[in-house]
Design a protein around this motif. Structure first.
Motif, PDB file in Angstrom:
ATOM      1  N   LEU A   1       3.963  -0.846  -9.689  1.00 11.70           N
ATOM      2  CA  LEU A   1       2.683  -0.330 -10.169  1.00 11.70           C
ATOM      3  C   LEU A   1       2.490  -0.497 -11.676  1.00 11.70           C
ATOM      4  O   LEU A   1       1.447  -0.102 -12.199  1.00 11.70           O
ATOM      5  CB  LEU A   1       2.544   1.167  -9.805  1.00 11.70           C
ATOM      6  CG  LEU A   1       2.602   1.524  -8.327  1.00 11.70           C
ATOM      7  CD1 LEU A   1       2.300   3.006  -8.133  1.00 11.70           C
ATOM      8  CD2 LEU A   1       1.631   0.671  -7.505  1.00 11.70           C
TER       9      LEU A   1
ATOM     10  N   THR B   1      -3.483   1.983  -3.323  1.00  9.55           N
ATOM     11  CA  THR B   1      -2.861   3.308  -3.329  1.00  9.55           C
ATOM     12  C   THR B   1      -3.861   4.334  -2.818  1.00  9.55           C
ATOM     13  O   THR B   1      -5.047   4.265  -3.143  1.00  9.55           O
ATOM     14  CB  THR B   1      -2.385   3.706  -4.738  1.00  9.55           C
ATOM     15  OG1 THR B   1      -3.454   3.527  -5.678  1.00  9.55           O
ATOM     16  CG2 THR B   1      -1.197   2.857  -5.164  1.00  9.55           C
TER      17      THR B   1
ATOM     18  N   VAL C   1      -3.911   3.218 -10.396  1.00 10.08           N
ATOM     19  CA  VAL C   1      -3.511   3.726  -9.084  1.00 10.08           C
ATOM     20  C   VAL C   1      -3.932   5.178  -8.926  1.00 10.08           C
ATOM     21  O   VAL C   1      -4.306   5.855  -9.892  1.00 10.08           O
ATOM     22  CB  VAL C   1      -1.984   3.614  -8.890  1.00 10.08           C
ATOM     23  CG1 VAL C   1      -1.497   2.208  -9.188  1.00 10.08           C
ATOM     24  CG2 VAL C   1      -1.242   4.622  -9.768  1.00 10.08           C
TER      25      VAL C   1
ATOM     26  N   THR D   1      -2.836   8.912  -6.515  1.00  7.65           N
ATOM     27  CA  THR D   1      -1.893   9.612  -5.653  1.00  7.65           C
ATOM     28  C   THR D   1      -2.482  10.993  -5.401  1.00  7.65           C
ATOM     29  O   THR D   1      -3.588  11.298  -5.871  1.00  7.65           O
ATOM     30  CB  THR D   1      -0.501   9.700  -6.297  1.00  7.65           C
ATOM     31  OG1 THR D   1       0.426  10.249  -5.336  1.00  7.65           O
ATOM     32  CG2 THR D   1      -0.506  10.599  -7.538  1.00  7.65           C
TER      33      THR D   1
ATOM     34  N   THR E   1       0.840  -1.197   0.000  1.00  5.06           N
ATOM     35  CA  THR E   1       0.000   0.000   0.000  1.00  5.06           C
ATOM     36  C   THR E   1       0.875   1.246   0.000  1.00  5.06           C
ATOM     37  O   THR E   1       2.002   1.233   0.492  1.00  5.06           O
ATOM     38  CB  THR E   1      -0.916   0.044   1.242  1.00  5.06           C
ATOM     39  OG1 THR E   1      -0.114   0.273   2.423  1.00  5.06           O
ATOM     40  CG2 THR E   1      -1.680  -1.255   1.414  1.00  5.06           C
ATOM     41  N   SER E   2       0.319   2.316  -0.558  1.00  4.34           N
ATOM     42  CA  SER E   2       1.004   3.611  -0.489  1.00  4.34           C
ATOM     43  C   SER E   2       0.025   4.657  -0.010  1.00  4.34           C
ATOM     44  O   SER E   2      -1.178   4.567  -0.251  1.00  4.34           O
ATOM     45  CB  SER E   2       1.573   4.018  -1.849  1.00  4.34           C
ATOM     46  OG  SER E   2       0.532   4.268  -2.778  1.00  4.34           O
TER      47      SER E   2
ATOM     48  N   ALA F   1       2.999   6.608  -3.648  1.00  4.19           N
ATOM     49  CA  ALA F   1       2.820   5.869  -4.899  1.00  4.19           C
ATOM     50  C   ALA F   1       4.024   6.036  -5.823  1.00  4.19           C
ATOM     51  O   ALA F   1       4.348   5.142  -6.614  1.00  4.19           O
ATOM     52  CB  ALA F   1       1.550   6.340  -5.602  1.00  4.19           C
TER      53      ALA F   1
END
Length: 330
Positions: A130, A168, A135, A137, A115-116, A121
């Protein structure tokens, strides 16, 4: 049968965003408090050395273990926060340290899910984790992420996205939403909602919820107004008049209007409409109910009234909202 251990490793490095680091542990700690049994969650902070790490806020944080030690563990969740640089023109750019990127790539091989949080990310992308993934960010660095990593599908709108075993998150405060989603995935929606209430988050936002234009639930200051709000919620599908609500609160209609304006910044009628829209949003996100059914159960009466309220409050239609923010859409 013993509790499954869920080791959560949070990556630390100089300049990391503080809330990215401290927000998720608060969520996992509240899970422990809100459940009768052990959850198995154990959060550790990992860095290159055991020396204090200075965050972007200037607060120093002590790592629990080194990256090398973490690489010998079986990790349930690897959580990667981010860091940015802001130039004199207030332009924001995500930073990635090659050493941290290398360790994240190594640790990911020991991890059930990666996970970010926020611009973390960029570190996952630099580690090649990725590629081929959808995703998100923080909106301020989304273009940078897309430009530097063309193999990554960047969507700057949602507050978090799950794509397989990669999660993410968007803005810094979305670390709470992302952590709640992880809890829901592990322990169910009921537990996650109980934690959300303790965090005074009005609802646990679904992954499709936009990081832009997220309505905030107003906070009431007195028990009387809080009771009235619960009364409205319980009777949201019924015809609610100012006279009915005033009678329930044992005050006059004018006094009720003054109290609502003072505490919530809106009239009772405006609050009721907002509450109905919120209830309708939840049904659109989580059920297959028809618009007629939602209009009826949420107190709008007709589909036309429901549509007009959505246009007024959210500048969209219920159908478009469902298409965009359905909880299982991602």
């Amino acid at each position: 049968m013993g509790t499954v251990e869920r080791l959560i490793v949070i990556v630390l490095f100089d300049g990391v965003d503080l809330l990215d680091v401290t927000g998720p542990p608060e969520v996992f700690s509240l899970v422990q408090r809100e459940t009768s049994g052990a959850t198995g969650y154990r959060v550790v902070l990992a860095a290159e050395t055991l020396d204090p790490v200075t965050t972007s806020a200037g607060v120093r944080v002590l790592p629990d273990i080194t990256f090398r030690e973490a690489s010998t563990r079986s990790i349930d969740t690897l959580l990667v926060p981010g860091s940015v640089d802001v130039d004199s023109d207030r332009r924001v750019r995500a930073l990635t340290d090659p050493t941290v990127v290398g360790w994240v790539k190594t640790l990911a091989t020991r991890t059930r899910r990666v996970t970010s949080v926020c611009v973390g990310a960029h570190i996952l992308a630099a580690a090649g984790l990725l590629d081929g993934k959808r995703v998100t960010t923080h909106w301020s660095t989304a273009q940078q992420l897309a430009a530097e990593h063309p193999a990554v599908e960047v969507d700057a709108d949602p507050i978090f996205i799950r794509d397989g075993d990669v999660w993410t998150g968007a803005g810094i405060s979305a670390c709470l939403d992302l952590s709640l989603a992880l809890v829901a995935d592990d322990l169910g929606e009921t537990t996650a909602l109980r934690v959300a209430r303790q965090l005074v988050m009005y609802l646990k936002r679904p992954s499709g919820q936009s990081q832009f234009s997220v309505p905030l639930e107003p906070v009431s200051l007195t028990r009387r107004v809080e009771d009235v709000r619960h009364y409205i919620a319980r009777n949201i599908g019924q015809r609610l008049t100012l006279a009915d609500i005033a009678a329930y609160a044992h005050v006059g209609e004018r006094q009720l209007a003054r109290v609502f304006k003072a505490e919530l910044g809106m009239t009772p009628a405006a609050y009721i409409e907002s509450a109905r829209v919120e209830r309708a949003r939840n049904q659109l996100e989580t059920t297959d109910a028809t618009l007629d059914r939602i209009a009826s159960t949420c107190g709008f009466g007709t589909t036309d009234t429901l549509i007009r309220a959505f246009r007024r409050k959210l500048d969209t239609t219920p159908t478009e909202y469902r298409r965009r923010f359905r909880a299982d859409a991602g």
